[in-house]
Scaffold this active site. Structure first.
Site, short mmCIF file in Angstrom:
data_model
loop_
_atom_site.label_atom_id
_atom_site.label_comp_id
_atom_site.label_asym_id
_atom_site.label_seq_id
_atom_site.Cartn_x
_atom_site.Cartn_y
_atom_site.Cartn_z
N HIS A 1 0.44 -1.19 0.20
CA HIS A 1 -0.27 0.06 0.10
C HIS A 1 1.00 0.85 0.03
CE1 HIS A 1 -4.03 -2.13 2.28
NE2 HIS A 1 -3.59 -2.29 0.39
N ILE B 1 3.62 0.86 5.34
CA ILE B 1 4.36 -0.24 6.40
C ILE B 1 3.44 -1.86 6.08
CG2 ILE B 1 2.53 0.83 8.30
CD1 ILE B 1 4.48 -0.40 10.59
N HIS B 2 2.37 -1.18 5.11
CA HIS B 2 2.26 -2.82 4.90
C HIS B 2 2.58 -3.23 2.87
CE1 HIS B 2 -1.90 -0.55 6.00
NE2 HIS B 2 -0.97 -0.92 7.91
N LEU B 3 3.19 -4.62 3.51
CA LEU B 3 3.52 -5.02 2.19
C LEU B 3 2.99 -6.61 3.15
CD1 LEU B 3 7.89 -4.41 3.20
CD2 LEU B 3 6.49 -4.14 0.96
#
Lengths: 127, 482
Positions: B261, B416-418
């Site tokens: 994201h 921070i969203h992987l």
């Protein structure tokens, strides 16, 4: 390579913080040395590819500044250093822009982190 | 070389590893969990500070992708992983998203209602709640802006617990893994080894035999380890999990579909004070454009605000002196770009290449334009440009054309969203692990972390990760116990 790069980092941090604080010089200013030391620490703890690359580019930046101001970056006056930094900031080469962005953003963040910690330590978060 | 042995080895102690080790230990398995970082309590450093970055983030928070736009990404390197450093926001994904995953990736036994039951269990077990004392001033402003524009918005629940103090105030605590599942896991018998980095796994045919690792002691001494096991769960996150597998020679479809994201932030100024250090991160989000675009308030301490104000902000120092009037806001989009995670010879860290696609840049531009509209509707007087050479704006119309004109060479993108580096399902052309997380190509290796999400959940993913892992590990237990 690392001992050679530290004076360049010091000069970069000085240049960035002068612009940040709208000052001509930073003698007596708190946390400048701490900011430079922390950026050096950050570079050493980056993933190897980026850390080594950034160290190399930092040295290259210092050397190539001769073409613009007749001296290495670290030996130029503030106006000359700011011109060198601005030139890379507006460069069509992404690597050069990333370089200036690292020093400006991290320099600002680290400097104000020290200021905040000293002047206004956070209360306990209730959210 | 020192040796450790166990029935089940769990690599990583973030939400995936913590949930896996807890359920397996409680079911009676002999579990060893290894974590590269250290065990810090949740309040050992203040959230979102330099101290926390140095203590709990991998590489002090300076990890980045390479691509047309470099994206700074953050991984937790501590017991509890990302749950120790994120905003702890909790969402269920849309039912349509789950249905699309089931259909497009051919995931077996993936009924939406069953999953919703699992979500409910997670919410009860881990403590998910809104703020009993009401929303922070920044969240209230954000809500007011959304309401003025007629956009749907709401306070997002968090993994957070609140209790009243005898004086009538509130005490609160993040319900990260070190506060919830890790103690439960340890109480059930899990052995936890910290400072242990798994380099590679050794196989005999389809069977994983042992892991080769290195332990770093608190005083910096290194020790090589060989960890024997019968079953292996790799739960090291969407970047480290494919890295370990690829180093071990498992390459087919591994780390080829990393998604994220991408997020851009800006700071804005309000006439009234709206920022206070004791209120923590605001938790209001605009729902109107989800799952494609999420708009929200960000942590807004002085260092963060200063970082998001560029050099063209007039009288920056004077403005920062009025810091309670300043806030940071973000737009995050469900990116469609797929990245690759590759080990590099000699180096410990991987090369992560990731494209931010033109449609993702358009979405980011659209999101910034809408976010500016919202904060001005909420009363902001100035929005500070997130672009390197962008001027401060005082009216949202200045960014009307952003979806078409976003200057991608002047933006700082982070995430921070992987996730999705080893999507789950039975479609062998797209999926590296099966419908319950087992590697298709191996007999005793399971992946249980953000890697297995088929695509973007369109919301903060921690709740989805915990739910899928819970579902998958329960299936494993059913199959491997009497």
């Amino acid at each position: 390579m690392r001992p050679r790069v530290r004076p360049v980092i010091d000069s970069l941090v000085d240049t960035v913080l002068c612009a940040e604080l709208g000052r001509e010089e930073l003698s007596g200013e708190r946390f400048v040395d701490e900011t430079a030391a922390m950026l050096h620490h950050k570079l050493e703890h980056m993933p190897e590819l980026f850390g080594l690359g950034m160290l190399g580019v930092t040295l290259a930046f210092d050397t190539t500044a001769r073409a613009r101001g007749g001296r290495p970056f670290r030996k130029q006056d503030l106006a000359g250093r700011q011109r060198c930094l601005d030139a890379w900031k507006r460069s069509p080469i992404g690597l050069f822009r990333s370089f200036t962005q690292f020093y400006e953003k991290m320099g600002t963040f680290v400097y104000y982190s020290h200021v905040e910690e000293a002047d206004a330590p956070h209360g306990h978060e209730v959210s | 070389m020192a040796r450790l042995d166990c029935d089940v080895l769990v690599v990583g102690s973030g939400p995936g590893g913590a949930m896996t080790s807890t359920l397996l230990s409680e079911a009676g398995f002999d579990v060893l969990m290894v974590e590269e970082g250290r065990h810090h309590s949740v309040d050992s450093s203040k959230s979102y500070t330099l101290e926390e970055m140095n203590q709990k983030y991998r590489n002090g928070g300076l990890t980045s992708t390479l691509g047309n736009v470099n994206v700074t990404y953050i991984e937790g390197k501590c017991v509890g992983g990302a749950s120790e450093i994120n905003a702890a926001l909790y969402h269920r994904p849309l039912a349509e998203t789950l249905e699309t995953w089931r259909r497009d990736f051919q995931i077996d036994d993936f009924e939406v209602q069953d999953l919703m039951d699992q979500f409910e269990t997670i919410e009860g077990e881990l403590g998910v709640s809104t703020r009993p004392m009401g929303e922070s001033p920044a969240s209230q402003l954000f809500a007011r802006g959304a309401e003025t524009l007629g956009w749907k918005s709401r306070e997002i629940q968090r993994f957070w617990k609140y209790s009243k103090t005898p004086e009538g105030g509130w005490r609160s605590r993040r319900q990260s893994m070190t506060e919830t599942l890790i103690p439960r896991s340890l109480a059930a018998g899990t052995r936890l080894e910290t400072g242990v980095r798994v380099h590679r796994i050794h196989f005999q045919g389809e069977h994983a035999l042992y892991a080769e690792a290195e332990r770093t002691t608190e005083d910096g001494r290194k020790q090589r380890l060989r960890i024997g096991f019968n079953k292996l769960f790799v739960c090291a996150g969407a970047v480290q999990t494919p890295l370990v597998l690829r180093r071990s020679g498992v390459t087919h479809g591994v780390g080829d579909t990393l998604q994220m994201h991408p997020m851009i932030r800006f700071a804005a100024r309000f006439p009234e004070p709206m920022n206070d250090p004791t209120w923590g991160v605001p938790v209001h989000q605009v729902e109107q454009f989800k799952p494609a675009i999420t708009l929200g308030c960000s942590h807004s301490s002085i260092p963060h605000v200063a970082m998001w104000m560029n050099r063209l902000v007039p009288d920056k120092v004077a403005r920062l002196e009025e810091w309670p009037h300043l806030g940071v806001f973000y737009v995050a989009v469900a990116g469609k770009g797929m990245g690759k995670v590759r080990p590099l010879p000699v180096f410990k860290h991987p090369l992560v290449r990731h494209p931010v696609l033109p449609e993702d840049l358009n979405l980011l531009g659209e999101g910034l334009s809408r976010l500016a509209e919202l904060v001005f509707a909420a009363g902001a007087t100035e929005v500070y440009s997130p672009f390197e050479h962008g001027e401060t704006i005082t009216h949202p119309s200045a960014w009307d054309d952003l979806p078409q004109t976003l200057p991608s060479d002047q933006i700082s993108v982070s995430t921070i969203h992987l996730f999705s580096s080893l999507p789950m399902g039975e479609d062998l052309a797209r999926c590296t692990v099966d419908s319950h997380g087992k590697l298709h190509s191996k007999s005793n290796v399971w992946i249980q972390d953000a890697s297995v999400l088929p695509t973007s959940p369109g919301v903060n993913p921690q709740g989805t990760i915990l739910t899928l892992v819970r579902r998958n590990v329960q299936r494993f237990i059913d199959q491997h116990t009497g």
